[in-house]
Structures are given as C-alpha cells and as structure tokens.
Design a protein around this motif. Structure first.
Motif, PDB file in Angstrom:
ATOM      1  N   VAL A 246     -27.289 -23.882 -56.162  1.00  0.00           N
ATOM      2  CA  VAL A 246     -26.980 -25.116 -57.020  1.00  0.00           C
ATOM      3  C   VAL A 246     -26.864 -26.038 -56.120  1.00  0.00           C
ATOM      4  CG1 VAL A 246     -25.903 -26.321 -58.887  1.00  0.00           C
ATOM      5  CG2 VAL A 246     -26.564 -23.743 -59.250  1.00  0.00           C
ATOM      6  N   ALA A 247     -25.894 -25.839 -54.989  1.00  0.00           N
ATOM      7  CA  ALA A 247     -25.469 -26.968 -53.988  1.00  0.00           C
ATOM      8  C   ALA A 247     -26.671 -27.408 -53.275  1.00  0.00           C
ATOM      9  CB  ALA A 247     -24.229 -26.265 -53.255  1.00  0.00           C
ATOM     10  N   LEU A 248     -27.628 -26.394 -52.964  1.00  0.00           N
ATOM     11  CA  LEU A 248     -28.802 -26.877 -52.296  1.00  0.00           C
ATOM     12  C   LEU A 248     -29.548 -27.901 -52.925  1.00  0.00           C
ATOM     13  CD1 LEU A 248     -30.082 -23.220 -50.894  1.00  0.00           C
ATOM     14  CD2 LEU A 248     -28.692 -24.922 -49.763  1.00  0.00           C
ATOM     15  N   ILE A 249     -29.832 -27.630 -54.216  1.00  0.00           N
ATOM     16  CA  ILE A 249     -30.385 -28.564 -55.138  1.00  0.00           C
ATOM     17  C   ILE A 249     -29.796 -30.108 -55.085  1.00  0.00           C
ATOM     18  CG2 ILE A 249     -30.846 -29.251 -57.462  1.00  0.00           C
ATOM     19  CD1 ILE A 249     -33.041 -27.576 -56.552  1.00  0.00           C
ATOM     20  N   GLY A 250     -28.378 -30.016 -54.929  1.00  0.00           N
ATOM     21  CA  GLY A 250     -27.675 -31.204 -54.962  1.00  0.00           C
ATOM     22  C   GLY A 250     -28.067 -31.838 -53.470  1.00  0.00           C
ATOM     23  N   VAL A 251     -27.982 -31.007 -52.726  1.00  0.00           N
ATOM     24  CA  VAL A 251     -28.494 -31.831 -51.292  1.00  0.00           C
ATOM     25  C   VAL A 251     -29.628 -32.246 -51.413  1.00  0.00           C
ATOM     26  CG1 VAL A 251     -28.663 -31.098 -48.733  1.00  0.00           C
ATOM     27  CG2 VAL A 251     -26.703 -30.353 -50.139  1.00  0.00           C
ATOM     28  N   PHE A 252     -30.657 -31.717 -51.733  1.00  0.00           N
ATOM     29  CA  PHE A 252     -32.049 -32.121 -51.940  1.00  0.00           C
ATOM     30  C   PHE A 252     -31.916 -33.497 -52.828  1.00  0.00           C
ATOM     31  CE2 PHE A 252     -35.541 -32.446 -54.843  1.00  0.00           C
ATOM     32  CZ  PHE A 252     -36.505 -32.809 -54.254  1.00  0.00           C
ATOM     33  N   LEU A 253     -31.236 -33.447 -53.587  1.00  0.00           N
ATOM     34  CA  LEU A 253     -31.495 -34.663 -54.452  1.00  0.00           C
ATOM     35  C   LEU A 253     -30.720 -35.769 -53.725  1.00  0.00           C
ATOM     36  CD1 LEU A 253     -30.373 -33.244 -57.972  1.00  0.00           C
ATOM     37  CD2 LEU A 253     -32.567 -33.993 -57.379  1.00  0.00           C
ATOM     38  N   ALA A 254     -29.666 -35.452 -53.146  1.00  0.00           N
ATOM     39  CA  ALA A 254     -29.119 -36.615 -52.366  1.00  0.00           C
ATOM     40  C   ALA A 254     -29.903 -37.296 -51.097  1.00  0.00           C
ATOM     41  CB  ALA A 254     -27.737 -35.992 -51.829  1.00  0.00           C
ATOM     42  N   ILE A 255     -30.637 -36.254 -50.467  1.00  0.00           N
ATOM     43  CA  ILE A 255     -31.397 -36.566 -49.359  1.00  0.00           C
ATOM     44  C   ILE A 255     -32.774 -37.337 -50.020  1.00  0.00           C
ATOM     45  CG2 ILE A 255     -32.874 -35.783 -47.628  1.00  0.00           C
ATOM     46  CD1 ILE A 255     -31.013 -33.410 -47.085  1.00  0.00           C
ATOM     47  N   ASP A 256     -33.444 -36.913 -51.045  1.00  0.00           N
ATOM     48  CA  ASP A 256     -34.341 -37.506 -51.754  1.00  0.00           C
ATOM     49  C   ASP A 256     -34.091 -38.824 -52.165  1.00  0.00           C
ATOM     50  OD1 ASP A 256     -37.214 -37.140 -52.799  1.00  0.00           O
ATOM     51  OD2 ASP A 256     -36.136 -37.150 -54.819  1.00  0.00           O
ATOM     52  N   GLN A 257     -33.139 -39.025 -52.705  1.00  0.00           N
ATOM     53  CA  GLN A 257     -32.676 -40.621 -53.307  1.00  0.00           C
ATOM     54  C   GLN A 257     -32.540 -41.411 -51.988  1.00  0.00           C
ATOM     55  OE1 GLN A 257     -29.290 -40.771 -55.790  1.00  0.00           O
ATOM     56  NE2 GLN A 257     -29.259 -42.906 -55.946  1.00  0.00           N
ATOM     57  N   GLN A 258     -32.016 -40.577 -50.932  1.00  0.00           N
ATOM     58  CA  GLN A 258     -31.884 -41.642 -49.771  1.00  0.00           C
ATOM     59  C   GLN A 258     -33.320 -42.022 -49.121  1.00  0.00           C
ATOM     60  OE1 GLN A 258     -29.491 -40.051 -46.854  1.00  0.00           O
ATOM     61  NE2 GLN A 258     -30.717 -40.935 -44.824  1.00  0.00           N
TER      62      GLN A 258
END
Length: 536
Positions: A246-258
C-alpha cells in the motif's frame, strides 16, 4: 463482427464449465483455452482488416460480463465443495486458521490455534499478523448456532471471492463508463486470469486482498478520501506485509501528482504535500505498529519473518531454479497481456519492487507465485491492466498527429484489445492448475461426516489432518501431535489443552498415535474406516 465478439467473450465462460462437465479433464481446458486464444487473435485481425464499426451495439455488450462472472463463480463453488467431499481439506491451511477464528468465537482468546508456530501467546497473530480474520467471526458465531463444521472457512472465502470480483467489475464499469467494449474486454481478462484463479482456489485468507484492494482502487476512481484510507486500512489488515505494498501505491501517487504538475517551482513540495505521500506515511506507520504487535504476540519464541522466504526446492538443478523465477514472472504478467508495462511509472514504482522480492525469494512457491503467493503483486497487475486498456482505448486522443487516422480508429483499437485477450489466454492455457479440475469424492465421505456430527460437545477433539475440517466449530479441535513453537499443547499451562476435560481422537487415514500423552484409547464409535477413540 460485433455479434461474433459478443459470442466469443461469452464463450470464455465455458472455460469454467469444462472442468465441471469433464471432471479430471485438464487437457480439455488446455485445448479449449488455446482455441479461445486463436479466436481472439483472428477476431482482432478481422476488425483491423474490415474496419468494423461497433458503436451501435456496444451499450448491450456489458451484459456479457455477467455470463463470464456466473461461470467463474459456479466453477469456484463446485470446486470448493468437491474439495470437501474428497477430504482434501486439511490442517494446513484450513483448520490451522479456521480453528483460530472458532476458538475466538468460543471465548478462548484472540485467534488462538494449536496448528502453527505462534510463539509464546499461542495466537495466530504471532505467526501472521492478520487481524482481518476477525471479519469472519460472525460466520463462526452463526456456525455455533447452526452446528456447522470448519467448512465455514472455505465457504466464507468463496463469498469473499465473489464479492471481490463484483467490486472489480464495478471498478471497471466506472473507469470505462463511456466505453462498453473496453469494460467488457477488461472484465473478461481479469475474470479469466490464471493468477486470480490460483488465489481463489487456494482457500487462503489472502483472498481478502482482492476485495479490499478493489475497494481501494474504486475509492481512487471516485476520489473519496475517507474511502481511500478505510479501504487501505482493510487491505493492510490482511497480512503483515500488505502495508508495504500500500505504501508503494502512495509513493506512486505522490510522484504521479508531481509529474503532472507543470509549474517549474514547488514541484518537490507538492509531492510531499500530496495525498499519496500521506498515504505512504499511513501505510508505513501501520507496518511498524503491526510488526510490534506481531512481535508481542510471538514473544521471544515467535517465528522469524525470513522463514516465509525460504523453503526446500524439488530435486532440480540450480540452473532450473534460476530460470523458473523469471519464467514465472513473465507468465504472471503475460496473463494480463503485459498491459501494466504500458504505464512505466506505475510498473517501476508499484510492480517492480514486488517482482524483485519474488525473484530474490528462495521459497519455491513464493518465488514462482504458486497458489496464493501471487496475492502481493496481483492487485497491481489487475489495476495496471486497466490502466493499459484505458490507454489503448484513448489512442484517438493520445496518438501523434502523424500516426494516421487508421491507427487511432475504433476498429484498430478493438482489434488491438482482441490481440491482448489472445495473449492473455495463451498464458492462461499454459497453467494446468486453473480452472482447477474437480476433486474425486471419497467413497466414505458420508461415513466421516456422519461420525463427526456425533462428536459429544464436552470433548476436545484430536483430529487427523484430513478429518479436522469436519469437526463442528463449537468443539475444540487440535492436531494429533504438538507443533514446535506452539504452547497450546503444554499440560498445566494456560493453553488450549487446559480446557480439555475429556479427550478423543478422530482418525481414519493413519494408525492411532502412540504418544505418551495419549496412552490408552477406547473406541466410542466406528463408521467405515473412521473411528472416534476416547483418550483415557
């Protein structure tokens, strides 16, 4: 052509019915899936060649999804029942978990079990930190009232599986709300994917991952923050390691938004302020808390986490082992037509770390995604395939100006999606375990079941491994022999055996135990080769 595509998608439901109609006919499933594979490739070529239009018939196309869903659920139901009547269900991994939930329902503590290495507490939470098991507690409370046996566990997982599929179908419907063709082909791919079928047929509580991850991705599509965090919490409660994913998804969403933010200034700050970053912190906080609690339940004698990544391989060469891992990875990604790879950032951040974990694992089943061991990577492959199909369906908007109107046409996109289904079924046909052939009914199953129904309520039952699932859930069931690292067999302790005033053995496959703890036996009842023996 559109009608042909209707029929072809609907015919994939027969993949689930073939094992029912032809018990033991795994070759029939293989050849039928190869025929489906070739039919999708041919249909794709015809769509591209004829430039067939499908716009007028697409709204009715969604009904085909429910035909495939019905076939999938029907097979899983019959498969689950055949496992019961064959006496295939056993201590591992049915009664070891089911008894923990039943013991909680009977007031013996928090998930106590005598079947696995738990550490000092004797709770299953010392073996695997899986508090989501408590969600099945109402089924066991009802089982006590209705006199059900431990088949309530695989039966409950059957409903969890069906509900999880419904959630993913709903997710597909929302993501492709304006594209019925893509929604149907996406659902067809997911429902037939062999890694998902392996998990469903494994009778493991990791099936909760499909349900809760589906809710999570559905919440992302709906952009409902409270549902995102609620579903993430449920997902993380399935097992001690799911919070990492789940943390990996969070990292993906953060980078994707950036990366989506086109302003030159403040891009890094945006990533750290994003919902994805907060989600990653939430998941890592749960991971730390969960492992502290697991260590508390396990105590000094709890199992080391590394044991779940080591195991004995069959007698094969080192080269064969080295080749098996990447082949398994190609196969599991191929079941989704390699579509997740069309989203490089998602694949790099969310999928690659899990794939590397499996590649480095020395456990033969974990490293090859056997049975339920695909639970970690599977939700990401499923969602990644939806992202890939969404990209294909949006070729008209995303295609470069010079690529030509033909390559962005609906006929080309339809043909390309048919090719993807052909690739998916090619890899599905290579897996001989799914859809699983039915188990043969044990000729004396009725005798074993009727004998289990006659077990007196005031007895503890030391049951043989293939008979333990037949013991009613309101009786205390234990294995014939103690399990190393489990304190529930220690006489005079506060373990489960301290509740045993009267004891009997439920045997039929093996010779009676000759351990010192069970020195003398008196046959109470006999049915065929099965017997209930009182321990004096």
């Amino acid at each position: 052509m559109s009608i042909l595509l209707h029929l072809l998608v609907a015919s994939t439901a027969l993949c689930f019915l073939v094992p029912i109609v032809f018990p033991g006919g795994d070759q029939a499933v293989y050849y039928f899936e190869r025929i489906i594979c070739g039919a999708f490739f041919l249909t794709g070529l015809l769509f591209i060649w004829r430039r067939e239009r499908t716009r007028d018939i697409l709204p009715r196309f969604r009904l085909v999804i429910w035909i495939v869903f019905a076939g999938s659920v029907a097979h899983l139901g019959v498969f689950t029942w055949s496992a019961r009547t064959s006496l295939f269900l056993a201590d591992q991994d049915i009664t070891n978990i089911s008894s923990a939930i039943a013991n909680t329902a009977n007031g013996f503590g928090i998930l106590p079990t005598a079947y696995v290495h738990t550490g000092e507490s004797g709770s299953y939470l010392g073996h695997h930190f899986a508090p989501a098991l408590l969600f099945l507690l109402p089924a066991y409370l009802g089982g006590n009232i209705l006199g059900l046996d431990h088949f309530v566990y695989p039966a409950s997982l059957f409903f969890v599986s069906a509900l999880g599929l419904l959630v993913w179908i709903r997710l597909i419907g929302i993501k492709f709300s304006d594209d019925a063709l893509s929604s149907v082909l996406a659902a067809c791919m997911l429902l037939n994917a062999f890694p998902l079928l392996r998990l469903s047929q494994s009778f493991h509580n990791e099936m909760f991952v499909i349900l809760f991850s589906g809710l999570f991705f559905l919440a992302l599509e709906l952009e409902k923050t409270w549902l995102i965090y609620s579903a993430a919490l449920l997902w993380m409660m399935v097992k001690e390691d799911t919070s990492v994913y789940v943390a990996l998804i969070g990292v993906f969403l953060a980078i994707d938004q950036q990366t989506r933010h086109n302003k030159s200034g403040g891009r890094v700050a945006l990533a750290f302020r994003s919902q994805g970053f907060r989600l990653a912190l939430f998941a890592l906080s749960y991971f730390a808390t969960g492992h502290l609690l697991q260590a508390w339940f396990g105590g000094k004698t709890g199992p080391d986490w590394s044991i779940f990544f080591h195991g004995e391989w069959p007698q094969v060469t080192t080269l064969s082992i080295a080749v098996a891992r990447p082949i398994a990875l190609v196969g599991i990604v191929g079941a989704f037509a390699f579509l997740p790879l069309t989203r490089p950032l998602f694949s790099l951040v969310a999928i690659l770390p899990i794939a590397v974990l499996h590649l480095l694992s020395n456990h033969p089943w974990h490293s090859t995604y056997y049975g339920h061991y695909a639970y970690a990577i599977l939700p990401f492959l499923m969602y990644g395939s939806l992202l890939g199909i969404h990209r294909v369906s949006r070729l008209r908007e995303e295609a470069p100006a010079g690529i030509g109107r033909f390559f962005a046409s609906q006929s080309f996109r339809t043909g390309l999606l048919c090719f993807c289904l052909g690739i998916s079924f090619y890899f599905n046909s290579g897996d001989r375990q799914t859809p699983g052939k039915l188990f043969k009914t044990d000729p004396e199953y009725g005798s074993a079941w009727s004998l289990a129904r006659e077990i007196p309520k005031d007895y503890c039952v030391f049951a043989e491994r293939n008979l333990s699932p037949l013991v009613p859930v309101d009786r205390l069931v234990l294995p014939l022999a103690p399990v190393e690292g489990n304190p529930n067999f220690i006489e005079g302790s506060h373990g489960l055996t301290s509740h045993c005033k009267k004891r009997l053995e439920f045997i039929g496959f093996e010779k009676p135990s000759s351990s010192a703890t069970h020195p003398a036996r008196t046959v109470l009842k006999q049915a065929g080769r099965f017997s209930l023996r009182e321990v004096n």
